[in-house]
Design a protein around this motif. Structure first.
Motif, PDB file in Angstrom:
ATOM      1  N   ILE A   9       5.699   3.002   1.897  1.00  0.00           N
ATOM      2  CA  ILE A   9       5.838   1.669   1.272  1.00  0.00           C
ATOM      3  C   ILE A   9       5.659   1.783  -0.240  1.00  0.00           C
ATOM      4  CG2 ILE A   9       4.888  -0.668   1.146  1.00  0.00           C
ATOM      5  CD1 ILE A   9       4.231  -0.449   4.096  1.00  0.00           C
ATOM      6  N   CYS A  10       4.723   2.614  -0.679  1.00  0.00           N
ATOM      7  CA  CYS A  10       4.539   2.809  -2.123  1.00  0.00           C
ATOM      8  C   CYS A  10       5.828   3.377  -2.728  1.00  0.00           C
ATOM      9  CB  CYS A  10       3.368   3.745  -2.406  1.00  0.00           C
ATOM     10  SG  CYS A  10       1.781   2.976  -2.049  1.00  0.00           S
ATOM     11  N   ASP A  11       6.462   4.269  -1.996  1.00  0.00           N
ATOM     12  CA  ASP A  11       7.715   4.842  -2.468  1.00  0.00           C
ATOM     13  C   ASP A  11       8.801   3.767  -2.541  1.00  0.00           C
ATOM     14  OD1 ASP A  11       9.096   7.116  -3.252  1.00  0.00           O
ATOM     15  OD2 ASP A  11      10.106   7.191  -1.301  1.00  0.00           O
ATOM     16  N   LEU A  12       8.865   2.946  -1.493  1.00  0.00           N
ATOM     17  CA  LEU A  12       9.850   1.856  -1.442  1.00  0.00           C
ATOM     18  C   LEU A  12       9.694   0.926  -2.648  1.00  0.00           C
ATOM     19  CD1 LEU A  12      11.976   0.244   0.309  1.00  0.00           C
ATOM     20  CD2 LEU A  12      10.013  -0.942   1.321  1.00  0.00           C
ATOM     21  N   LEU A  13       8.451   0.643  -3.012  1.00  0.00           N
ATOM     22  CA  LEU A  13       8.186  -0.284  -4.126  1.00  0.00           C
ATOM     23  C   LEU A  13       8.043   0.440  -5.464  1.00  0.00           C
ATOM     24  CD1 LEU A  13       5.650  -2.757  -2.458  1.00  0.00           C
ATOM     25  CD2 LEU A  13       8.100  -3.026  -2.737  1.00  0.00           C
ATOM     26  N   ASP A  14       8.188   1.753  -5.434  1.00  0.00           N
ATOM     27  CA  ASP A  14       8.064   2.567  -6.655  1.00  0.00           C
ATOM     28  C   ASP A  14       6.688   2.367  -7.314  1.00  0.00           C
ATOM     29  OD1 ASP A  14       8.847   4.379  -8.502  1.00  0.00           O
ATOM     30  OD2 ASP A  14      10.087   3.001  -9.676  1.00  0.00           O
ATOM     31  N   ILE A  15       5.672   2.508  -6.489  1.00  0.00           N
ATOM     32  CA  ILE A  15       4.292   2.359  -6.981  1.00  0.00           C
ATOM     33  C   ILE A  15       3.593   3.719  -6.955  1.00  0.00           C
ATOM     34  CG2 ILE A  15       2.015   1.401  -6.351  1.00  0.00           C
ATOM     35  CD1 ILE A  15       3.645  -1.177  -5.651  1.00  0.00           C
ATOM     36  N   PRO A  16       3.163   4.228  -8.115  1.00  0.00           N
ATOM     37  CA  PRO A  16       2.482   5.525  -8.138  1.00  0.00           C
ATOM     38  C   PRO A  16       1.115   5.423  -7.466  1.00  0.00           C
ATOM     39  CG  PRO A  16       2.542   4.524 -10.346  1.00  0.00           C
ATOM     40  CD  PRO A  16       3.259   3.591  -9.438  1.00  0.00           C
ATOM     41  N   MET A  17       0.880   6.271  -6.483  1.00  0.00           N
ATOM     42  CA  MET A  17      -0.333   6.102  -5.668  1.00  0.00           C
ATOM     43  C   MET A  17      -1.613   6.433  -6.429  1.00  0.00           C
ATOM     44  SD  MET A  17       1.096   7.259  -1.961  1.00  0.00           S
ATOM     45  CE  MET A  17      -0.290   6.658  -1.021  1.00  0.00           C
ATOM     46  N   GLY A  18      -1.464   7.151  -7.554  1.00  0.00           N
ATOM     47  CA  GLY A  18      -2.642   7.506  -8.351  1.00  0.00           C
ATOM     48  C   GLY A  18      -3.349   6.310  -8.962  1.00  0.00           C
ATOM     49  N   ILE A  19      -2.703   5.156  -9.028  1.00  0.00           N
ATOM     50  CA  ILE A  19      -3.346   3.984  -9.645  1.00  0.00           C
ATOM     51  C   ILE A  19      -4.134   3.154  -8.631  1.00  0.00           C
ATOM     52  CG2 ILE A  19      -1.504   3.884 -11.380  1.00  0.00           C
ATOM     53  CD1 ILE A  19      -0.465   1.346 -10.068  1.00  0.00           C
ATOM     54  N   LEU A  20      -4.055   3.533  -7.345  1.00  0.00           N
ATOM     55  CA  LEU A  20      -4.692   2.729  -6.293  1.00  0.00           C
ATOM     56  C   LEU A  20      -6.168   3.105  -6.136  1.00  0.00           C
ATOM     57  CD1 LEU A  20      -1.829   3.019  -3.616  1.00  0.00           C
ATOM     58  CD2 LEU A  20      -2.163   1.217  -5.332  1.00  0.00           C
ATOM     59  N   PRO A  21      -7.031   2.126  -5.829  1.00  0.00           N
ATOM     60  CA  PRO A  21      -8.460   2.424  -5.671  1.00  0.00           C
ATOM     61  C   PRO A  21      -8.774   3.131  -4.354  1.00  0.00           C
ATOM     62  CG  PRO A  21      -8.041   0.101  -5.239  1.00  0.00           C
ATOM     63  CD  PRO A  21      -6.733   0.691  -5.679  1.00  0.00           C
ATOM     64  N   GLN A  22      -9.938   3.740  -4.313  1.00  0.00           N
ATOM     65  CA  GLN A  22     -10.439   4.326  -3.056  1.00  0.00           C
ATOM     66  C   GLN A  22     -10.887   3.183  -2.143  1.00  0.00           C
ATOM     67  OE1 GLN A  22     -13.967   6.669  -3.630  1.00  0.00           O
ATOM     68  NE2 GLN A  22     -14.086   7.226  -1.470  1.00  0.00           N
ATOM     69  N   VAL A  23     -10.584   3.304  -0.853  1.00  0.00           N
ATOM     70  CA  VAL A  23     -10.895   2.217   0.080  1.00  0.00           C
ATOM     71  C   VAL A  23     -12.166   2.548   0.872  1.00  0.00           C
ATOM     72  CG1 VAL A  23     -10.017   0.799   1.971  1.00  0.00           C
ATOM     73  CG2 VAL A  23      -8.423   1.749   0.273  1.00  0.00           C
ATOM     74  N   LEU A  24     -13.128   1.634   0.835  1.00  0.00           N
ATOM     75  CA  LEU A  24     -14.401   1.846   1.538  1.00  0.00           C
ATOM     76  C   LEU A  24     -14.594   0.802   2.635  1.00  0.00           C
ATOM     77  CD1 LEU A  24     -16.712   2.397  -1.608  1.00  0.00           C
ATOM     78  CD2 LEU A  24     -15.561   4.133  -0.230  1.00  0.00           C
TER      79      LEU A  24
END
Ligand SMILES: Nc1ncnc2c1ncn2[C@@H]1O[C@H](COP(=O)(O)OP(=O)(O)O)[C@@H](O)[C@H]1O
Ligand SMILES: O=P(O)(O)OC[C@H](O)CO
Length: 492
Positions: A201-216
């Motif tokens: 989905i990140c690829d589909l939306l062209d969203i670089p995954m490095g900007i996403l927070p860690q999920v707890l």
């Protein structure tokens, strides 16, 4: 360690609530902030104003109680969900105003993605619909429209977060870039089955995954703040509707809560099962503890208490929300008015963005009393729509009891009608601040000052139960009239 500080960062205001060792409220502060509407269907918040309002209210309650930070065992955060922020990790400065969950600017982009056949994948992975409501397409818009944002992302300086995540970043002075599973579940980028950001989905939306927070988990170590003087750990986080589910102790599969504020959000605990709705509800995470997600089906209605505000501000037929009760009591019982409050379209289970409000059944004798009654009834009817969809998804709801909270749940008239039209009991708890309570309990439980899940559930106290009094025949006749009004209002 005598208190827990809950931060409830909502759509129109931020609140800080101090809970004592017995989970009673000892101080509350609230601060409204500006709503920006730069274009039709656009809604933004100034990020600095959100942060300032949080700081001010937190400092306020600590000062009210003359509490040193050493007396606060932990902070719990709950927040308006889906609202999207990007910032520069070097400065903590947001690169744009927050794009608020109500914002529809990405509607055309969502339509294109749907037309290209991508909704099935999005729903299968995230439980959500492909709708501008969620963060994913808002984040894409920011990356495409904020000058230099993609370059910053490439250089590793850009961060994304929902409001919880941004607040934690600020509170910890840039030491924690984290979120919790319930907020992640509202981004449309998070795979709720595998518990990770979804690369496809990140690829589909062209969203670089490095900007996403860690999920707890919702109860975890989110970092420690020093902005109030001494150190206070942040130990609980949940999106506001999920925090209300926790605050209502809806911990068993089949338990159901509905929060009546501006809008209405109903969550049904579906236990270990992430139900993929066949009836246009949302699959989501209710809470995640000890690495284990508990899932929910959610129905979101855009206009609930807001219809009462419209009676006051739009029609001018009441001075204050509680006046609706006496007015509705004066309504002619032989008239059958239906008010469909589709002021900004219809949410679940219709998702008709272009529908607009309508009133049916007007006669020469219709007046303010009938309007007031129809407005209060509309909230009950919309809730029944959600429960019908939930029942269809679950193969029935069994002996449902609905736990209610939020500002409008104070209306006895509305809660009685709700019980009547659902044909099920409606339980209103003693503590109506369930959202803040949920966040406080998560933080307090994680810190060992509040009881465990079982003991917390047993502590849930009923203020009043509303039992259905309407005959089944009348209930169904009225609901059929509502369904007809909806059919006539839908644009697709
Ligand atoms: N006694 C009442 N009768 C009917 N509606 C009410 C009553 N009290 C509050 N409301 C409605 O509840 C809403 C406020 O609830 P609140 O939980 O504070 O909302 P939010 O958190 O979305 O701002 C308002 O829209 C108001 O019209
Ligand atoms: O801030 P509220 O109470 O209007 O809640 C907003 C919801 O989290 C939006 O999904």
């Amino acid at each position: 360690m005598t208190h827990i500080l809950a931060i409830d960062q909502g759509t129109t205001s931020s609140r800080a609530i101090l809970f004592d060792k017995a989970m009673r409220i000892s101080a509350t502060r609230q601060k409204e902030f500006t709503q920006h509407f730069p274009d039709s269907g656009w809604v933004e918040h100034e990020v600095d104003e959100i942060w300032a309002s949080v700081l001010e209210t937190c400092r306020g309650v600590l000062a009210d109680m003359q509490l040193a930070t050493s007396s606060v065992a932990a902070i719990g955060i709950t927040n308006q969900r889906e609202t999207t922020i990007i910032w520069d990790r070097r400065t903590g400065e947001a690169l744009h105003r927050a794009i608020v969950w109500q914002d529809r600017r990405t509607a055309a982009f969502c339509d294109d993605l749907k037309a290209a056949g991508h909704e099935e994948l999005v729903t299968a992975r995230t439980g959500l619909l492909l709708d501008p409501y969620f963060s994913g397409t808002k984040l894409r818009w920011l990356l495409d429209n904020v000058a230099g944002a993609r370059d910053l992302a490439r250089e590793g300086h850009l961060l994304f977060g929902t409001v919880d995540s941004y607040l934690i970043w600020k509170l910890t002075d840039g030491r924690s870039h984290v979120t919790d599973a319930t907020n992640a579940a509202r981004t449309m980028l998070y795979n709720i089955h595998d518990g990770c950001w979804d690369a496809e989905i990140c690829d589909l939306l062209d969203i670089p995954m490095g900007i996403l927070p860690q999920v707890l988990d919702c109860a975890a170590d989110f970092g420690t703040t020093q902005v109030f003087g001494g150190e206070i750990p942040i130990r609980g986080v949940a999106g506001d509707q999920q925090a209300a589910t926790v605050g209502q102790a809806c911990f068993q599969r089949g338990m159901l809560k509905s929060t009546y504020g501006t809008g209405c959000f109903a969550l049904l605990n579906t236990g270990d099962t992430a139900v993929t709705s066949q009836n246009r509800l949302l699959g989501t995470i209710a809470y995640q503890l000890n690495g284990k997600p508990t899932y929910a089906l959610e129905g979101s209605i855009f206009i609930a208490g807001a219809v009462v505000q419209w009676l006051r501000d739009g029609l001018g037929i009441i001075d204050a929300a509680p006046d609706t009760q006496a007015l509705a009591d004066q309504a002619d019982p032989t008239q059958r008015l239906y008010l469909v409050p589709a002021f900004t379209g219809l949410g679940a289970p219709y998702w008709d963005a272009t529908a607009r409000g309508a009133i049916y059944g007007l006669t020469r004798g219709s007046g303010p009393a009938e309007f007031a009654r129809a407005a209060l009834e509309s909230v009950g009817y919309q809730t029944r729509d959600l429960l019908e969809a939930m029942a269809a998804d679950m193969g029935g709801l069994g002996e449902t009891v609905l736990r209610v909270d939020g500002g409008m749940s104070a209306s006895d008239w509305s809660m009685q009608f709700l019980a009547d039209i659902l044909g099920a009991p409606v339980d209103r708890p003693e503590v109506l601040e369930t959202t803040a309570l949920g966040a406080a309990w998560l933080a307090g439980m994680q810190s060992g000052v509040y009881p465990d899940q079982d003991a917390f559930s047993k502590g849930w106290a009923l203020e009043r139960r509303f039992e259905a009094q309407m005959s089944a025949q009348e209930r169904e006749a009225r609901y059929e009239g509502w369904s007809d009004a909806i059919r006539r209002t839908l644009t697709r």
